[in-house]
Scaffold this motif. Structure first.
Motif, PDB file in Angstrom:
ATOM      1  N   SER A  90       0.842  -1.258  -0.204  1.00  0.00           N
ATOM      2  CA  SER A  90       0.111  -0.015   0.224  1.00  0.00           C
ATOM      3  C   SER A  90       0.685   1.323  -0.040  1.00  0.00           C
ATOM      4  CB  SER A  90      -0.902  -0.019   1.299  1.00  0.00           C
ATOM      5  OG  SER A  90      -1.972  -0.976   1.265  1.00  0.00           O
ATOM      6  N   ILE A  91       2.122   1.003   0.103  1.00  0.00           N
ATOM      7  CA  ILE A  91       3.068   2.543   0.248  1.00  0.00           C
ATOM      8  C   ILE A  91       2.741   3.252  -0.895  1.00  0.00           C
ATOM      9  CG2 ILE A  91       5.454   3.160   0.683  1.00  0.00           C
ATOM     10  CD1 ILE A  91       3.938   2.443   3.224  1.00  0.00           C
ATOM     11  N   GLY A  92       3.023   2.534  -2.099  1.00  0.00           N
ATOM     12  CA  GLY A  92       2.770   3.353  -3.278  1.00  0.00           C
ATOM     13  C   GLY A  92       1.392   4.431  -3.424  1.00  0.00           C
ATOM     14  N   TRP A  93       0.418   3.632  -3.297  1.00  0.00           N
ATOM     15  CA  TRP A  93      -0.731   4.214  -3.101  1.00  0.00           C
ATOM     16  C   TRP A  93      -0.795   5.537  -2.142  1.00  0.00           C
ATOM     17  CZ3 TRP A  93      -4.446   5.846   0.534  1.00  0.00           C
ATOM     18  CH2 TRP A  93      -5.503   6.163  -0.309  1.00  0.00           C
ATOM     19  N   TRP A  94      -0.098   5.198  -0.878  1.00  0.00           N
ATOM     20  CA  TRP A  94      -0.088   6.200   0.240  1.00  0.00           C
ATOM     21  C   TRP A  94       0.589   7.529  -0.202  1.00  0.00           C
ATOM     22  CZ3 TRP A  94      -2.913   7.705   3.989  1.00  0.00           C
ATOM     23  CH2 TRP A  94      -3.996   6.725   4.574  1.00  0.00           C
ATOM     24  N   GLU A 100      -0.900  14.241  -3.543  1.00  0.00           N
ATOM     25  CA  GLU A 100      -2.147  14.938  -4.090  1.00  0.00           C
ATOM     26  C   GLU A 100      -2.748  15.696  -3.305  1.00  0.00           C
ATOM     27  OE1 GLU A 100      -4.520  11.566  -5.778  1.00  0.00           O
ATOM     28  OE2 GLU A 100      -3.162  11.311  -7.362  1.00  0.00           O
ATOM     29  N   ALA A 101      -2.735  15.464  -1.623  1.00  0.00           N
ATOM     30  CA  ALA A 101      -3.181  16.238  -0.777  1.00  0.00           C
ATOM     31  C   ALA A 101      -2.356  17.262  -0.407  1.00  0.00           C
ATOM     32  CB  ALA A 101      -3.742  15.384   0.523  1.00  0.00           C
ATOM     33  N   GLY A 102      -1.364  17.484  -1.110  1.00  0.00           N
ATOM     34  CA  GLY A 102      -0.356  18.484  -0.696  1.00  0.00           C
ATOM     35  C   GLY A 102       0.505  18.363   0.475  1.00  0.00           C
ATOM     36  N   VAL A 103       0.770  17.163   0.735  1.00  0.00           N
ATOM     37  CA  VAL A 103       1.509  16.268   1.867  1.00  0.00           C
ATOM     38  C   VAL A 103       2.943  16.083   1.393  1.00  0.00           C
ATOM     39  CG1 VAL A 103       1.974  14.902   3.706  1.00  0.00           C
ATOM     40  CG2 VAL A 103      -0.393  15.762   3.221  1.00  0.00           C
ATOM     41  N   GLU A 104       3.970  16.613   1.706  1.00  0.00           N
ATOM     42  CA  GLU A 104       5.287  16.318   1.257  1.00  0.00           C
ATOM     43  C   GLU A 104       5.756  15.084   2.275  1.00  0.00           C
ATOM     44  OE1 GLU A 104       9.979  18.058   1.242  1.00  0.00           O
ATOM     45  OE2 GLU A 104       8.263  19.359   1.851  1.00  0.00           O
ATOM     46  N   THR A 105       6.089  13.887   1.346  1.00  0.00           N
ATOM     47  CA  THR A 105       6.548  12.772   2.066  1.00  0.00           C
ATOM     48  C   THR A 105       8.201  12.589   1.637  1.00  0.00           C
ATOM     49  OG1 THR A 105       6.141  11.380   0.032  1.00  0.00           O
ATOM     50  CG2 THR A 105       4.173  11.883   1.412  1.00  0.00           C
ATOM     51  N   SER A 106       8.632  11.628   2.502  1.00  0.00           N
ATOM     52  CA  SER A 106       9.987  11.033   2.391  1.00  0.00           C
ATOM     53  C   SER A 106      10.087  10.245   1.100  1.00  0.00           C
ATOM     54  CB  SER A 106      10.592  10.217   3.591  1.00  0.00           C
ATOM     55  OG  SER A 106       9.635   9.100   3.667  1.00  0.00           O
ATOM     56  N   GLY A 107      11.409   9.669   0.713  1.00  0.00           N
ATOM     57  CA  GLY A 107      11.280   8.481  -0.151  1.00  0.00           C
ATOM     58  C   GLY A 107      10.920   7.353   0.773  1.00  0.00           C
ATOM     59  N   GLU A 115       8.505  -1.742   4.620  1.00  0.00           N
ATOM     60  CA  GLU A 115       8.647  -0.453   3.921  1.00  0.00           C
ATOM     61  C   GLU A 115       7.984   0.667   4.608  1.00  0.00           C
ATOM     62  OE1 GLU A 115       8.377  -1.167  -0.843  1.00  0.00           O
ATOM     63  OE2 GLU A 115       6.187  -1.434   0.286  1.00  0.00           O
ATOM     64  N   ALA A 116       8.654   1.915   4.703  1.00  0.00           N
ATOM     65  CA  ALA A 116       8.111   2.936   5.518  1.00  0.00           C
ATOM     66  C   ALA A 116       7.771   4.067   4.566  1.00  0.00           C
ATOM     67  CB  ALA A 116       8.979   3.089   6.607  1.00  0.00           C
ATOM     68  N   LEU A 117       7.044   4.976   4.897  1.00  0.00           N
ATOM     69  CA  LEU A 117       6.888   6.247   4.206  1.00  0.00           C
ATOM     70  C   LEU A 117       6.723   7.481   5.249  1.00  0.00           C
ATOM     71  CD1 LEU A 117       6.362   7.857   1.598  1.00  0.00           C
ATOM     72  CD2 LEU A 117       4.076   7.411   1.997  1.00  0.00           C
ATOM     73  N   SER A 118       7.473   8.542   5.425  1.00  0.00           N
ATOM     74  CA  SER A 118       7.305   9.364   6.544  1.00  0.00           C
ATOM     75  C   SER A 118       6.800  10.723   5.954  1.00  0.00           C
ATOM     76  CB  SER A 118       8.666   9.591   7.186  1.00  0.00           C
ATOM     77  OG  SER A 118       9.248   8.229   7.640  1.00  0.00           O
ATOM     78  N   PHE A 119       6.193  11.462   6.911  1.00  0.00           N
ATOM     79  CA  PHE A 119       5.373  12.801   6.457  1.00  0.00           C
ATOM     80  C   PHE A 119       5.455  13.425   7.751  1.00  0.00           C
ATOM     81  CE2 PHE A 119       2.124   9.688   6.489  1.00  0.00           C
ATOM     82  CZ  PHE A 119       1.300  10.310   6.996  1.00  0.00           C
ATOM     83  N   ARG A 120       4.809  14.817   7.833  1.00  0.00           N
ATOM     84  CA  ARG A 120       4.440  15.310   8.988  1.00  0.00           C
ATOM     85  C   ARG A 120       3.084  16.002   8.779  1.00  0.00           C
ATOM     86  NH1 ARG A 120       8.718  17.101  12.304  1.00  0.00           N
ATOM     87  NH2 ARG A 120      10.734  16.532  11.455  1.00  0.00           N
ATOM     88  N   ASP A 121       2.187  15.961   9.948  1.00  0.00           N
ATOM     89  CA  ASP A 121       0.975  16.565   9.674  1.00  0.00           C
ATOM     90  C   ASP A 121       1.064  18.116   9.533  1.00  0.00           C
ATOM     91  OD1 ASP A 121       1.162  17.558  12.196  1.00  0.00           O
ATOM     92  OD2 ASP A 121      -0.442  16.374  13.235  1.00  0.00           O
ATOM     93  N   PRO A 122      -0.095  18.862   9.604  1.00  0.00           N
ATOM     94  CA  PRO A 122       0.110  20.407   9.386  1.00  0.00           C
ATOM     95  C   PRO A 122       0.470  20.956  10.499  1.00  0.00           C
ATOM     96  CG  PRO A 122      -2.293  19.562   8.732  1.00  0.00           C
ATOM     97  CD  PRO A 122      -1.485  18.128   9.474  1.00  0.00           C
ATOM     98  N   ASP A 123       0.761  20.558  11.637  1.00  0.00           N
ATOM     99  CA  ASP A 123       1.716  20.944  12.707  1.00  0.00           C
ATOM    100  C   ASP A 123       2.771  20.474  13.065  1.00  0.00           C
ATOM    101  OD1 ASP A 123      -0.665  22.930  13.957  1.00  0.00           O
ATOM    102  OD2 ASP A 123      -1.723  20.849  14.077  1.00  0.00           O
ATOM    103  N   GLY A 124       3.278  19.633  12.095  1.00  0.00           N
ATOM    104  CA  GLY A 124       4.771  19.238  11.805  1.00  0.00           C
ATOM    105  C   GLY A 124       4.985  17.817  12.815  1.00  0.00           C
ATOM    106  N   LEU A 125       4.017  17.423  13.246  1.00  0.00           N
ATOM    107  CA  LEU A 125       4.122  15.838  13.989  1.00  0.00           C
ATOM    108  C   LEU A 125       4.677  14.738  12.731  1.00  0.00           C
ATOM    109  CD1 LEU A 125       3.634  14.494  16.872  1.00  0.00           C
ATOM    110  CD2 LEU A 125       1.633  13.650  15.421  1.00  0.00           C
ATOM    111  N   ALA A 126       5.602  14.323  13.490  1.00  0.00           N
ATOM    112  CA  ALA A 126       6.211  13.298  12.545  1.00  0.00           C
ATOM    113  C   ALA A 126       5.609  11.872  12.901  1.00  0.00           C
ATOM    114  CB  ALA A 126       7.772  12.989  13.097  1.00  0.00           C
ATOM    115  N   ILE A 127       5.021  11.404  11.479  1.00  0.00           N
ATOM    116  CA  ILE A 127       4.169  10.204  11.307  1.00  0.00           C
ATOM    117  C   ILE A 127       4.985   9.246  10.268  1.00  0.00           C
ATOM    118  CG2 ILE A 127       2.155   9.365  10.654  1.00  0.00           C
ATOM    119  CD1 ILE A 127       0.914  11.931  11.610  1.00  0.00           C
ATOM    120  N   SER A 128       4.943   7.898  10.358  1.00  0.00           N
ATOM    121  CA  SER A 128       5.521   6.896   9.317  1.00  0.00           C
ATOM    122  C   SER A 128       4.185   6.095   9.297  1.00  0.00           C
ATOM    123  CB  SER A 128       6.667   6.451   9.974  1.00  0.00           C
ATOM    124  OG  SER A 128       7.803   7.093   9.799  1.00  0.00           O
ATOM    125  N   LEU A 129       3.984   5.639   7.760  1.00  0.00           N
ATOM    126  CA  LEU A 129       3.205   4.602   7.560  1.00  0.00           C
ATOM    127  C   LEU A 129       4.217   3.616   7.121  1.00  0.00           C
ATOM    128  CD1 LEU A 129       0.705   6.503   5.305  1.00  0.00           C
ATOM    129  CD2 LEU A 129       0.379   5.823   7.557  1.00  0.00           C
TER     130      LEU A 129
END
Length: 332
Positions: A90-94, A100-107, A115-129
């Motif tokens: 699912s990581i490619g879909w995410w 598309e939602a304007g969220v910058e993601t890591s490689g 497989e892990a994909l990292s990004f930040r929420d609108p307040d900068g909270l670090a999240i990974s899938l």
């Protein structure tokens, strides 16, 4: 033999604008708002709970959102990354969905089959899938924006940052009953119970990192689960006997809690699995209305006067949209 947790219960973070928080976690990440309540220690602030269909322990990320909250600083003595479990493949879909939602993601990063994909929420909270080959049997919350085949299953892990590993590792093994399961470079992994998604804490050792500051865009505390009050009381006694400063047992309406800090400074909670979010509203109505505990109910009018109105963007639930429209009409 210490009392041992079977896994994570929830993670609580500090956010900014509550409406922006709701929009992101319901629409962009596809979670369900399972409870709209207030911070019991500061009832002029929301406490928003996001999770699966009924908010099962281990699926929950919760927020204290304050408009205008200053930003925090990620560093030692904090939980610095919260990871969710998603299905393998699912990581490619995410990545496409988030971009598309304007969220910058890591490689996309791959390690030990994850497989892990990292990004930040609108307040900068670090999240990974994290997608992983062992699978995750937990049922997702299905929305038009995030279909079930890709949806978040629940928490996967948390990462804590420390300057030195020894004392924190000792707390996890002797205080929480976690198992040390491996090391990779400067990261140690511990797991609860049978292991797997929802049981993992990674400890990242960075001697030169700054001390963290808990404020906007950071984790406030990490909660571990225990089945019932009797086990919680026994656990509290055991921790106190080891010299740990532990709060009294606190009634959080949907579970009971105790709090203490691990040696590096991260605030930890032990929360009971009994109770649940349907104690004061039915399953189909979860999250729609502001719920207050009995001791705050007499202050409802004053509390509602200071809380900003929330518009729930739950487009797959017509009842929610109708409910919002009805309230707006009544106020005109």
């Amino acid at each position: 033999m210490p009392v041992a947790t079977s896994g994570l219960h929830h993670v609580t973070a500090i956010g900014g604008d509550p409406q922006r928080n709701v929009d992101f976690y319901l629409r962009t990440l596809g979670l369900r708002l399972v409870k709209t309540t207030v911070n019991f220690d500061d009832p002029g602030t929301y406490h928003l709970y996001y999770g699966d269909e009924c908010g099962r322990p281990g699926s929950l990320l919760t927020f204290f959102p304050w408009r205008g909250v200053p930003g925090g600083r990620r560093g030692a003595g904090q939980a610095t990354t919260t990871a969710f479990s998603v299905p393998e493949g699912s990581i490619g879909w995410w990545k496409q969905h988030l971009e598309e939602a304007g969220v910058e993601t890591s490689g996309v990063r791959t390690s030990d089959g994850e497989e892990a994909l990292s990004f930040r929420d609108p307040d900068g909270l670090a999240i990974s899938l994290v997608a992983h080959p062992q699978g995750d049997p937990r049922d997702p919350w299905d929305t038009p924006q995030v279909p079930a085949e890709h949806a978040i299953r629940g928490l996967y892990s948390v990462t804590l940052s420390v300057h030195s590993e020894d004392a924190t590792a000792g707390m996890f093994t002797d205080g929480l009953g976690l198992r040390f399961t491996g090391r990779r470079e400067n990261r140690l992994r511990f797991e609860a119970g049978d292991g797997g998604p929802g049981t993992i804490v990674d400890v990242e050792v960075n001697p030169g990192s700054p001390q963290g500051l808990v404020a906007g865009g950071t984790v406030h505390h990490v909660a571990w689960r225990v089945p019932d009050g009797a086990t919680q009381r026994a656990w509290r006694e055991e921790l106190v006997g080891k010299g740990v400063e532990v709060t009294s047992i606190l009634d959080r309406q949907y579970f009971r809690s105790i709090y203490f800090r691990e040696p590096a400074g991260t605030l930890l909670e032990i929360a009971t699995e009994d109770g649940g979010f349907t104690t004061d509203e039915p399953l189909l109505e979860l999250g729609k209305e502001l719920k207050l505990p009995p001791w705050l109910e007499p202050q409802r009018e004053q509390i509602e006067a200071v809380l900003p109105r929330l518009h729930l963007p739950d487009e797959n639930n017509p009842d929610v949209a109708a409910n919002v429209a009805e309230r707006e009409g009544a106020s005109e």
